[in-house]
Design an enzyme around this catalytic site. Structure first.
Site, PDB file in Angstrom:
ATOM      1  CE1 TYR A  77      28.359  16.925  35.460  1.00 33.73           C
ATOM      2  CE2 TYR A  77      28.651  15.208  37.124  1.00 33.73           C
ATOM      3  CZ  TYR A  77      28.532  16.552  36.786  1.00 33.73           C
ATOM      4  OH  TYR A  77      28.604  17.497  37.760  1.00 33.73           O
ATOM      5  CG  HIS A 129      50.221 -31.851  37.894  1.00 39.27           C
ATOM      6  ND1 HIS A 129      50.549 -32.951  38.640  1.00 39.27           N
ATOM      7  CD2 HIS A 129      50.928 -30.817  38.431  1.00 39.27           C
ATOM      8  CE1 HIS A 129      51.428 -32.598  39.573  1.00 39.27           C
ATOM      9  NE2 HIS A 129      51.661 -31.310  39.476  1.00 39.27           N
TER      10      HIS A 129
END
Length: 591
Positions: free
Chosen positions: A395, A194
Site C-alpha cells: 500500500y 498586554h
C-alpha cells in the site's frame, strides 16, 4: 560627533566619541566604565582596567582589533558588542543576534516594493515579505480608506461619545469611561500591559511576516489608525526594525493580543528590537539608528495595532506554503523509492483514478505517471522486472495517489482559508467610514485559522507516516531484495539503521502534535472572553509537523538514492536520474 551603541552584559549604552582617532579598545573600555558606573557593586569588578574583553560588530558578529582606529573599523552610530572574558551567560540573557545569525549577515535592503491594499495579499507574497525580498507601500485607494476611517475616530473624540476601546477601558473594564486627557495614555498602557508573552522571540523572517500582515489589515481602512501612524509602521518594516515578539502567550481570541502587543511595544520605542544593522538592542536605539522616531499613539491606535489574528495567520501562512512544497517533493521521493523497490506503474493508470476523481488523487497520479517508466521516459530498472511474477505492490507504494492526494487537497483547503484571513479585517470595534460609526463584533476570534491549521497538521503528517514505512521497506532486506540497511558491509557499517529510527521518532512525535489545539478552550479576562481558539499553538505545532515531514522525506530521499546504487548499471527515468544527480552533488554514496 560619532556615536556608537554598545552592548555590555545585556545592557545597551550610547557612547559618544570626540576623537575618531581613538581605538576600538578605548570604546570597549569606555563602555565597560559606563556599565560599571551604573552598578552599585561596580559590576563585580575590582577595577575597570583589569577587565579583559573582546569587541565585535553586532552585524555579522565579526571580531574587531582593539588597536584599530574607530574611524577605520566602524561606521558612525554602528552597534557593537563587548564580550567580557570569563562571563557565563545567564538564562535570561538576550544575545545581540538571533539564532542562525549567518543568514542575516548578508542581508541586503530590497529595492522592489509590494503595494498593499488590504484585499489582495497572497500567501506567496507574505512569505516573500518575510524573507526580506520586498518593501511595502500603500495603494492610493488604501490611503484614502485609512484617512476616512480615522475621521470617524476623531469625530467620536471631539463629541465625547462613549465607544469601546476608544473612550473606555478594555475587556472587563469596557464600562469604565476614560477622561479625554488620558486617552493617549490609555493606548500606551494597553500595549505595555498586554506585552506579557513568554518563550523564544520570533525569528526575523516570522516577525517580518507578522508586521507585514498587520500593515495589510490596517490598510483595509476599518481600524481607525491614522495614516501618519501607519506610514511610521511601514517605515519600520522597510528598515527591517523588528520588535522582540515572544512566540507564546496568545489564546487566539480576542485576537493575538500578547504577540501583537510586543510588536507594537518596539514601535513605540520600548522593549527590544532587532535589525540587521543592530542585532537585538533597546528599541529606541534601533529606531534612532535608522533615522526613525518612536510612534506616539493617538486614541484607538494601540488597540488598532494589537487586535487581530495575525500571529496565527502569518505562522499558518508559512506552514501552508512549506506544506505545498513538501507535498510536491513527496511524490518525487516516493516515485524514486518505487523504482528502487521495483514497483509497478499499473496502479497509476488514468482509468483507475478517473473512477474516484478527487483533485489531489488525480494530480498525484499524474505526477507519478510523469516521473515513472513511459514511452517518453523509459526506465532500465522497470524493464529489468517487467515480466516478474509480482501481482501488486504494498500500500505504501500502490496507494500514494490516495494518501498523498488527500494531503494535497487538505493543503488547498487550508490555503483558501488562510488567504481569506490574510485579507480580512479582524479588529474590534470595526470602524465603518461609510456609516460614520463603530460596531463591536467578533472578527478577532481565531477559530477559522486555528481549525484549518489543526487540519493541516493532520493532513500533511500522513506524508511522513507513509514515508517512514517506505524507508522501512528500503532498509529491510526481506522486503527490498537489497542489502540490509542499504550498506554493502553490514556489521562493519550500520548504514541507514538509525536514520530509519530518526524517521520513526519524528513520526511518533508528530502523532502527539496532531492532537487538535482548537478543541480546547479556557475562559479568560474574567469570563468576558469565555471561548477562545488556542490558535497560536495550532499554528506553531503545524509548523513543527511540516518540519518533521520535510526531515522524514529527506531521509527517504537519501535512502532511495543509496538503494539505487545497488541496481547499477541500470538507470531509472531521466527525471528521476536528475533528482539522483542533485542529491549526489551534495551527498556521496555511503559505502
Amino acid at each position: 560627533m560619532p556615536r556608537y551603541t554598545v552592548h555590555v552584559r545585556g545592557e545597551w549604552l550610547a557612547v559618544p566619541c570626540r576623537d575618531a582617532q581613538l581605538t576600538v579598545g578605548w570604546l570597549g573600555r569606555e563602555a565597560v566604565r559606563r556599565y560599571v558606573k551604573n552598578k552599585p557593586d561596580n559590576g563585580g569588578f575590582a577595577s575597570v582596567d583589569d577587565v579583559q574583553f573582546l569587541v565585535r560588530r553586532c552585524k555579522g558578529l565579526g571580531l574587531l582589533d582593539n588597536e584599530d582606529p574607530l574611524e577605520v573599523a566602524l561606521e558612525d552610530n554602528e552597534f557593537v558588542e563587548v564580550v567580557i572574558e570569563g562571563d557565563a551567560m545567564s538564562p535570561d540573557f538576550i544575545p545581540s543576534q538571533p539564532e542562525g545569525v549567518y543568514l542575516y549577515s548578508k542581508y541586503r535592503e530590497p529595492e522592489k516594493y509590494i503595494d498593499l491594499d488590504g484585499d489582495s495579499l497572497t500567501t506567496e507574497d507574505l512569505v516573500n515579505l518575510g524573507k526580506g525580498y520586498y518593501k511595502i507601500k500603500l495603494t492610493p485607494v488604501a490611503e484614502k480608506k485609512v484617512q476616512k476611517s480615522r475621521e470617524v475616530i476623531d469625530r467620536i473624540i471631539k463629541e465625547k461619545t462613549v465607544v469601546y476601546g476608544i473612550t473606555t477601558g478594555f475587556g472587563k473594564f469596557a464600562r469604565t469611561v476614560i477622561p479625554i486627557n488620558k486617552l493617549e495614555e490609555l493606548q500606551v498602557n494597553l500595549v505595555r500591559s498586554h506585552s506579557s508573552g513568554v518563550g523564544k522571540p520570533l525569528i526575523p523572517e516570522r516577525c517580518r511576516m507578522l508586521l507585514a500582515l498587520r500593515i495589510n489589515v490596517l490598510a483595509k481602512g476599518y481600524s481607525g489608525i491614522s495614516l501618519e501612524t501607519l506610514k511610521q509602521v511601514i517605515e519600520a518594516f522597510n528598515a527591517s526594525c523588528l520588535s522582540y515578539v515572544p512566540e507564546k502567550g496568545t489564546v487566539g481570541a480576542s485576537g493575538d493580543l500578547a504577540p501583537l502587543s510586543h510588536l507594537a511595544l518596539g514601535l513605540i520605542g520600548e522593549g527590544k528590537m532587532w535589525s540587521p544593522k543592530s542585532g537585538w538592542a533597546d528599541a529606541k536605539y534601533v529606531l534612532e539608528a535608522h533615522g526613525l522616531k518612536p510612534i506616539i499613539l493617538k486614541p484607538k491606535e494601540g488597540l488598532a495595532l494589537i487586535n487581530g489574528t495575525q500571529m496565527i495567520t502569518s505562522l499558518g501562512c508559512e506552514a501552508v506554503e512549506r506544506a505545498s512544497a513538501i507535498a510536491r517533493q513527496a511524490d518525487i521521493v516516493a516515485a524514486l523509492t518505487l523504482e528502487v523497490l521495483k514497483g509497478t506503474t499499473k496502479a497509476f493508470d488514468t482509468d483507475i483514478h478517473s473512477l474516484r476523481p478527487h483533485p489531489g488523487q488525480i494530480e498525484v497520479s499524474f505526477r507519478f505517471r510523469s516521473l515513472l517508466d513511459s514511452d517518453h521516459h523509459p526506465s532500465e530498472i522497470a524493464e529489468s522486472h517487467r515480466f516478474c511474477d509480482r501481482v501488486q505492490d504494498a500500500y505504501t507504494l500502490r496507494c500514494c495517489p490516495q494518501v498523498h492526494g488527500v494531503a494535497n487537497d487538505t493543503i488547498a483547503f487550508v490555503k483558501k482559508i488562510i488567504t481569506t484571513e490574510l485579507n480580512s479585517a479582524t479588529d474590534n470595534p470595526m470602524v465603518f467610514a461609510n456609516r460614520g460609526e463603530t460596531i463591536s463584533g467578533g472578527n478577532f476570534h481565531g477559530e477559522y485559522p486555528a481549525k484549518a491549521l489543526d487540519y493541516l497538521a493532520i493532513g500533511v503528517h500522513e506524508l511522513a507516516a507513509i514515508s517512514e514505512r517506505r524507508i522501512e521497506r528500503l532498509c529491510n532486506p526481506s522486503l527490498s531484495e537489497l542489502p540490509a540497511f542499504l550498506v554493502a558491509e553490514g556489521g562493519l557499517n550500520s548504514g541507514f539503521m538509525i536514520a530509519h529510527c530518526t524517521a520513526a521518532a519524528l513520526v511518533s512525535e508528530s502523532k502527539a502534535l496532531c492532537h487538535p489545539s482548537s478543541v480546547d478552550s479556557l475562559s479568560t479576562s474574567a469570563a468576558t472572553e469565555d471561548h477562545v481558539s488556542m490558535g497560536g499553538w495550532s499554528a506553531r505545532k503545524a509548523l513543527r509537523v511540516v518540519e518533521h515531514v520535510e526531515q522524514v522525506l529527506a531521509i527517504e530521499l537519501l535512502a532511495a538514492c543509496q538503494g539505487i546504487e545497488f541496481l547499477r548499471p541500470l538507470r531509472t527515468t531521466t527525471p528521476l536520474e536528475k533528482v539522483y544527480d542533485l542529491v549526489r552533488s551534495v551527498v556521496r554514496f555511503g559505502k
